[in-house]
Design an enzyme around this catalytic site. Sequence first.
Site, short mmCIF file in Angstrom:
data_model
loop_
_atom_site.label_atom_id
_atom_site.label_comp_id
_atom_site.label_asym_id
_atom_site.label_seq_id
_atom_site.Cartn_x
_atom_site.Cartn_y
_atom_site.Cartn_z
N SER A 339 -34.65 60.63 44.37
CA SER A 339 -33.94 61.79 43.84
C SER A 339 -32.31 61.18 43.91
O SER A 339 -31.82 61.48 42.76
CB SER A 339 -33.90 62.78 45.02
OG SER A 339 -32.86 63.65 44.76
N GLY A 340 -32.08 60.27 44.67
CA GLY A 340 -30.77 59.73 44.43
C GLY A 340 -30.50 59.17 43.27
O GLY A 340 -29.62 59.01 42.47
N TRP A 342 -32.23 59.26 40.50
CA TRP A 342 -32.42 59.79 39.40
C TRP A 342 -31.08 60.57 39.02
O TRP A 342 -30.75 60.72 37.85
CB TRP A 342 -33.21 61.24 39.95
CG TRP A 342 -33.42 62.21 38.66
CD1 TRP A 342 -34.25 61.98 37.67
CD2 TRP A 342 -32.79 63.31 38.42
NE1 TRP A 342 -34.13 63.10 36.69
CE2 TRP A 342 -33.21 63.89 37.23
CE3 TRP A 342 -31.65 63.93 39.04
CZ2 TRP A 342 -32.74 65.04 36.83
CZ3 TRP A 342 -30.95 65.15 38.61
CH2 TRP A 342 -31.64 65.65 37.53
N HIS A 343 -30.25 60.69 40.05
CA HIS A 343 -28.73 61.40 39.99
C HIS A 343 -28.00 60.20 38.99
O HIS A 343 -26.82 60.70 38.20
CB HIS A 343 -27.98 61.60 41.18
CG HIS A 343 -28.68 63.10 41.44
ND1 HIS A 343 -29.56 63.11 42.49
CD2 HIS A 343 -28.19 64.24 41.24
CE1 HIS A 343 -29.85 64.29 42.80
NE2 HIS A 343 -29.19 65.09 42.01
N GLY A 344 -28.06 58.91 39.27
CA GLY A 344 -27.45 58.13 38.34
C GLY A 344 -27.71 56.63 38.82
O GLY A 344 -28.30 56.29 39.92
#
Lengths: 540, 384
Positions: A339-340, A342-344
Amino acid sequence: MLFNSPEFLLGLLPISLLVFFCFGVMGFHRAAILWLTGASLFFYGWWNISYVPLLLCSVLFNFVIGEKLRGGGSRSWLIAGVAGNVVLLGYYKYAGFLTEVISDAAGLSWTVPNVILPLAISFFTFQQIAYLVDCRAGLVKESSFLNYAAFITFFPHLIAGPITHHKEMIPQFQSIRIFRPQPLLLALGATIFLVGLFKKVAIADFLALFANPVFNAAANNQPLTAIDSWIGAFAYTFQLYFDFSGYSDMAIGAGLLFGIRLPQNFSSPLKSTNIVEFWQRWHMTLTRFITSYIYNPIVLSWSRWRVRQKLPLVQPGRTTLGAFVSLVLVPVMLSMSISGIWHGAGYQFVLFGALHGTYIVIYHAWREIKLRTWPAGSLKFPPGRPLAIALTLVCVVLSMVLFRSVSATAALHMFSAMFGANGIVVPQGVANLPLIGTVVDVLQLRTGKQMFLYSDPLLLIGPLLVLVLIAPNIYELMRDYETALTTKSTKPEGTFGRRSLSELRWRPNVRYSVFIGLLAFISVAKLMSNAPSEFIYFRF
Amino acid sequence: MGWYRAIKRLFLIEGGRARIISALNMFVRQSLPIAAVQVVTCRSHDRSYSNRDVETVGQPARPPHEEQWKSTSIYFLVCLGTVLGCYALFLSSLLLLRANDNLPPPIVTNNLCFDEKIHWMSYELPSTAPDLLVFGSSVAWRHFDGGQAIESGLAKNPYNLGFCGMRLSQTAFVARYFLTKRKFQFPVRAVIIASPQDFEGCPSSEEQVFSKPDADEAIFSRTHGWELYLKNVDPVPFVRNASAVKAMRSGANEFNRLMFTRYGDGPVDSTKSRDLTYGPVTNLKQECFVALKDLAQHLSDHDIQTTLVLTPINPQWLSMFDPDRRVLNEVRSRLSEALQKSDVRVWDASENKSFSELDFIDAIHLRWSAVRRFMNAMAGFKCT
């Protein structure tokens, strides 16, 4: 194109809506969907037209693979489809970062490739991976390419979510009701859109004035005082909160104007009493995706393996260390790290995910300890709820430092400043106050000038904190109507004047109309304004 | 029971469940204009739909379609009326503020002191082209006395184009902008006055401070930028400025005075001092020195004799934040490097002994009584 741009508000949105309903009312439903898809591609291409073919190729590729899977295609088709999406995302989003990581690790001096990240690639890739998995599971019955293309490219959710499922969207595109303008949906959609616009333009952009200088100073390795850095961190947390929730509202509102309901993506996350609840309220559709397609499959397969090995599973109050590690710690850390990232692409995003994973693991561990020490319901601690909210908020604020910082080094610099590495300097005006003055003397704190006139950020952040903690969100206000899909609604707490907040209900009446008109005036004035951001220079 | 068995059998066969849900969806869509029942398929592990395939949303009784159109139309009309009413109220408040001398200048840069000077310039443009232009930040605006410059023979017709709060990259942008304007095109000389703080934080060698069409509108149009009140709206600074600008214009707020001489200078005529205000210089940027170098080249290309003045600095600030003169020497060294191939003359007055702590209102700003001495010293430097 952005929702908060004049070209969207005065151009694309009204024109696309008008033509869509014209086709719809005349009975040309396929033409209306085709028009909607065309308008969405125009919306996407406004940013950079050369990436429209990439989006179209991605849509076509996934539709073809989906058809194969629906026709009983083997598992290898699914693997090929998912791999295709992951490779596309990996190349555009992570090639630079991976090169940097390998180069750093191996001590090589590779040149980091400068790959332009196509807009929204993370969103449409995730949606299509979910589509392929559901095709393989036999959950997809739709076989119209036009509806599929409209589902993926539908402009209200294309750029920043919510991440939708085909099962939520395609039945709506098939429904005849969307082709005629529906007065109530128009009122609901416009209201939600304008509330979102206000959040973005009038609140989030204003908060950036206090967050940006602090994070820029941290990036430049300038010595920040503890109070300055905490103000910057809080300002950014609220900026992101209003920015993202505003954008989600605008997406849902724009969707409703076309008669399409999108899933709720935000539900007052700062009211959360723990970090798990926070993720159930913050970027809800991403959490749903991560849970459904990453976390649950991992936990299920490992649970099956443990059952086969006759090893214990997670049992509240009686979980063994082995079960906790394999069924909670590892899946959570893995899911949150994904998830982390995925953010950048960057170390700071890996750390962001890992930090939230750690929070969640600690929360589960605490719950286990609580169940063992105090059997269900026996622990009574009245101030527990506000304390839990405050603790969750502080944890979130700390994690947002990683989210905003330009690099992990800048984030660490910010953290060190927040925890007093550069000293605590109390503003002179504050130090002169009777009680605080005594504390300053006792603790021998320094007094002096800070980066800001404190009245500005504090007078803004204070009321905003109260607002997000007690005020109902727009979906709670509109709970008598169908707005977003899968709304997570809680009963609003607190009072507004002499009225309980839970009594507040939106109705298409004059009172709410005036209120929304007021928000619209402020938003439109700010939006149309060419005024540069105020640069707060008070020493001249 | 037969129905029940049939449905149960349908659930058990492959795809049967989805078929039922699809049929329900069709039924719902056909029966109601706005679905009151939302039917969704779901995965067993999809927690957003856990244990509920059919979700009912309670709604108030719907009025007939025509009634809905009527109430929605009223809703939108009132909303639009509110927006228009707000604009009318805003215009009235502008007139009211103007009548009480509380009307802030129109927003061009969104920096009150900058915008006030622009607004002042729209009424006080020089009648003939100035022969000397002053560029720089607040130290240029506050430390140059045009009248004294004429007396001491520095210039015949000076004009101060110093604006507060600018770093060198912004000064370069402003200078280039004004040098394209007919009124300011052919000065003989230019003076750039800078402090070490002006060399901090430049993101590039030229940094846009305002939109050029907006500045043209505000300074050179006959309307004095009235349209900008509607075009550039920023309510929070506007309200704050409206509450403060009168005291600044009258001089009641003596440290932040917004008063101008006829040459565009901004004297601080106060006998009091505030604390140093400016902390240590920690962020000197090479881009600032490149901006100065490029500006010097630009002025030289236009045959303008240029002098760079490093403004006097409060000795108290020097002893507190730069006791070993590391910062100052760094600035000097980078300045000489940047200007070594130019014909710019540099006057380093940063440690000029003629100025004591009493001459400053803070770390870098001289009070007006000391500016006279500063100007005499500048004239002396020019003659050497």
